[in-house]
Design an enzyme around this catalytic site. Structure first.
Site, PDB file in Angstrom:
ATOM      1  CG  HIS A 204      82.763 -22.304   7.775  1.00 32.08           C
ATOM      2  ND1 HIS A 204      82.062 -22.134   6.609  1.00 32.08           N
ATOM      3  CD2 HIS A 204      81.919 -22.907   8.626  1.00 32.08           C
ATOM      4  CE1 HIS A 204      80.855 -22.627   6.749  1.00 32.08           C
ATOM      5  NE2 HIS A 204      80.747 -23.111   7.971  1.00 32.08           N
ATOM      6  CD  GLU A 451      66.410  -9.321  -8.134  1.00 30.22           C
ATOM      7  OE1 GLU A 451      67.485  -9.864  -7.833  1.00 30.22           O
ATOM      8  OE2 GLU A 451      65.871  -8.461  -7.421  1.00 30.22           O
ATOM      9  CB  CYS A 522      74.622  -5.558 -10.439  1.00 32.94           C
ATOM     10  SG  CYS A 522      72.870  -5.798 -10.123  1.00 32.94           S
TER      11      CYS A 522
HETATM   12  C1  PEP Z   1      71.056 -10.730  -7.943  1.00 29.45           C
HETATM   13  O1  PEP Z   1      70.043 -11.347  -7.602  1.00 29.45           O
HETATM   14  O2  PEP Z   1      71.779 -11.049  -8.886  1.00 29.45           O
HETATM   15  C2  PEP Z   1      71.475  -9.542  -7.171  1.00 29.45           C
HETATM   16  C3  PEP Z   1      72.467  -8.783  -7.579  1.00 29.45           C
HETATM   17  O3  PEP Z   1      70.822  -9.278  -6.018  1.00 29.45           O
HETATM   18  P1  PEP Z   1      71.080 -10.060  -4.626  1.00 29.45           P
HETATM   19  O4  PEP Z   1      72.258 -10.951  -4.839  1.00 29.45           O
HETATM   20  O5  PEP Z   1      71.301  -8.995  -3.628  1.00 29.45           O
HETATM   21  O6  PEP Z   1      69.791 -10.792  -4.445  1.00 29.45           O
HETATM   22 MG    MG Z   2      68.642 -10.466  -6.210  1.00 26.06          MG
END
Ligand code: PEP
Ligand code: MG
Length: 597
Positions: A204, A451, A522
């Site tokens: 790590h 997602e 995102c």
């Molecule tokens: C994703 O699932 O791509 C996302 C941006 O949300 P998280 O990573 O917070 O689940």
């Molecule tokens: Mg997500």
């Protein structure tokens, strides 16, 4: 007689973080931890327990702070280190270790520090005595138990932790060994590089040092014996070498390399004020993901136009009770005000699955779910407990008085989910309005994460209810490939460049365009600059990513033309697998030489 100049000496270690550093050596030694074993009277046991609880609270605060610092690092490094800090935090909570320590104070009538030391040693030895093939895992777990006990002991006895603050600015930080928690405390701007005499390339700590962007060489045996404080050294984090008392020729060569490095860094920094547009003048909106408020200054410097994903989970973490509406309002308001008119997309709490939050334990399903990732998570959990959602929505509406906000729902898979939230949002808005509370003049846009495969495939229908989409490729990849997102990078199954995922991105972008609603991406994929032309070709015009990645992605945008992006996307959609996609990208991407010099 003139003193003879000490001759150049080269040491070899693991090259864990690239780059060249030149500076005097300064050693950060760890103060010895001295603990004496003490018996106590039965009447003193409650006071000892109280001392222990105080030390635990201090330890928790320190770790929460450490975790907050991680947010400034690339996501891949956060993903490696955050679970470790979570493991420490878990051990400080309702763990077997804590139960054992508390019991020892009363049962054995010993001081809190004796109980911590005895119980931690007993548990570490029990772990090491287990049999089975995962020896490295056992060693790691035993070391985690010892590490957390050392933290509690220093807090109990008020003995100092290792400090880096007193080291000479610009020096090369030297230590026998560094633990990940130490690495999280290092201010990269203060040092030219890092060397240790012990430690390996894969731990790590190595990941942390890479993330800090400082050249680092670990495990260079003997180097500390040969170096004095102040000895001039060159560290080469690519070659894994440490040169003590370098010759003039070595210094000149290292300085030339250093100049090259800073030239390319400056060219990235210059991009901050240039527009994110392709060579054929298509504007691309680059936004930042925010996980902790501590990231705000870095986001402000990154050239981001707003926050495309504010993961609100941090507001609920490391606390015993839920944050009320006023507390939440204040936090969102500060962020919105800091963004100075750029939009902030606040995602309502995405909790459940394997994430453990003390303040929410009453809201999670009573019986453990057989498949938590497929169970009550994100919007499903919030709709089960609408009061949580109402409080958060009210706080977001109120923060809207400070600047533009958007509301985003995680883990949507049904049209009914967004319809239900819309009803709740309308009711909360009416209630605040009736009470004359200051809030956004207009109801903020309500959008959804895409997602789950259900959301991606049902996006045309969802677009009738959502005012924007944000593709969460982290989860979309997990649920589409039926492969855990914690699989290591490079895993064949968990790969967002799989054509199956690219098709879902494409479908979503087309549905958003047809419905005339904005769509962003995102997930972690947004910060991979190699994938930028492909994503533009798939129809994405808005990307939200870790602030650190924005200059690199902007550079990729500015080097691309839309026709090139379309050619890449067309070929990638028809590719056999992610490797073939990578080859297509590699063969068809060109960079603009004027941007890189
Ligand atoms: C994703 O699932 O791509 C996302 C941006 O949300 P998280 O990573 O917070 O689940
Ligand atoms: Mg997500």
């Amino acid at each position: 007689m003139k003193p003879t100049k000490p001759s150049e000496q080269i040491f070899f270690g693991h090259p864990v973080s690239p780059g060249i550093g030149i500076g005097p050596i300064d050693e950060a030694a760890e103060p010895e931890l001295v603990i004496s074993h003490k018996k106590i009277a039965a009447a003193d046991a409650p006071a000892e327990r109280a001392r222990l609880e105080e030390a635990l609270i201090r330890s928790r605060h320190q770790l929460a702070k450490l975790k907050a610092r991680l947010a400034g690092l690339p996501e891949q490094s956060q993903a490696e280190i955050a679970p470790l800090i979570d493991a420490y935090l878990h051990m400080l909570g309702t763990s077997r270790l804590m139960r054992g320590i508390r019991a020892r104070i009363g049962d054995n009538l010993i001081s809190a520090e004796s109980a911590v030391q005895d119980e931690a040693e007993a548990q570490a030895n029990a772990i090491l005595a287990l049999t089975g093939s995962d020896r490295a895992g056992r060693l790691r777990r035993a070391e985690e138990v010892r590490e957390i006990s050392r933290r509690i002991l220093r807090n109990l006895t008020h003995q100092p932790f290792r400090s880096f603050a007193a080291l000479a600015p610009g020096s090369i930080l030297a230590a026998t060994d560094l633990r990940p928690a130490d690495a999280a405390l290092i201010q990269p701007a203060n040092f030219a590089g890092i060397i240790t005499a012990e430690g390996g390339a894969d731990g790590h700590t190595a990941v942390m040092l890479r993330a800090l962007g400082l050249p680092a060489v670990l495990g260079a045996t003997g180097v500390l014996d040969a170096a004095q404080p102040g000895t001039l050294a060159i560290i080469d984090g690519d070659a894994g070498t440490i040169t003590l008392n370098p010759s003039r020729a070595s210094l000149e060569a290292a300085s030339a390399k250093l100049r090259d490095m800073s030239r390319s860094r400056r060219s990235l920094a210059r991009l901050q004020h240039l527009p994110a547009e392709t060579r054929d003048h298509v504007a691309i909106d680059l936004q930042a993901n925010l996980e902790l408020p501590f990231e705000l200054p870095m986001i402000a410097q990154s050239g981001a136009h707003g926050i495309g994903l504010l993961r609100s989970e941090f507001i609920f973490m490391n606390r015993e009770s839920l944050p009320d509406e006023d507390t939440q309002t204040q936090i969102y308001q500060n962020i919105v005000a800091a963004m100075d008119g750029d939009p902030v997309t606040i995602r309502v709490l995405d909790w459940g699955s394997d994430k453990d939050v003390e303040a929410l334990s009453d809201y999670l399903p009573e019986a453990a779910e057989p498949n938590p990732a497929l169970g009550l998570r994100g919007i499903r959990l919030l709709l089960r407990h609408p009061s949580l959602l109402e409080t958060q929505l009210a706080a977001i509406l109120r923060a809207g008085a400070a600047g533009p906000v958007r509301i985003m729902l995680p883990m949507v898979s049904l049209t009914a989910e967004i319809i239900a939230v819309r009803d709740i949002l309308d009711a909360v808005y009416r209630r605040l309005k009736r009470r004359g509370v200051r809030m956004a003049a207009k109801k903020p846009p309500l959008g959804i994460m895409i997602e789950t495969p259900a959301a991606a495939l049902g996006c045309a229908q969802l677009a009738r209810h959502a005012q924007f989409f944000a593709l969460g490729t982290n989860d979309l990849t997990m649920y589409t490939m039926a492969a855990d997102r914690s699989l290591p990078v490079g895993s064949k199954l968990y790969d967002p460049l799989e054509p199956a995922i690219l098709r879902l991105i494409h479908i979503t972008a087309e549905a958003a365009q047809a419905a005339r609603i904005p769509v962003s991406l995102c997930g972690e994929l947004a910060s991979r600059e190699q994938a930028t032309p492909l994503l533009l070709g798939l129809g994405i015009r808005q990307l939200s990513m870790h602030g650190n990645a924005i200059p690199r992605v902007k550079q990729a945008v500015r080097a691309a033309t839309l026709s090139q992006c379309h050619a890449i996307a067309t070929a990638a959609l028809d590719a056999a697998d992610a490797d073939a996609v990578r080859e297509i990208i590699r063969a068809r991407t060109f960079s603009d030489p004027s941007e890189t010099t």
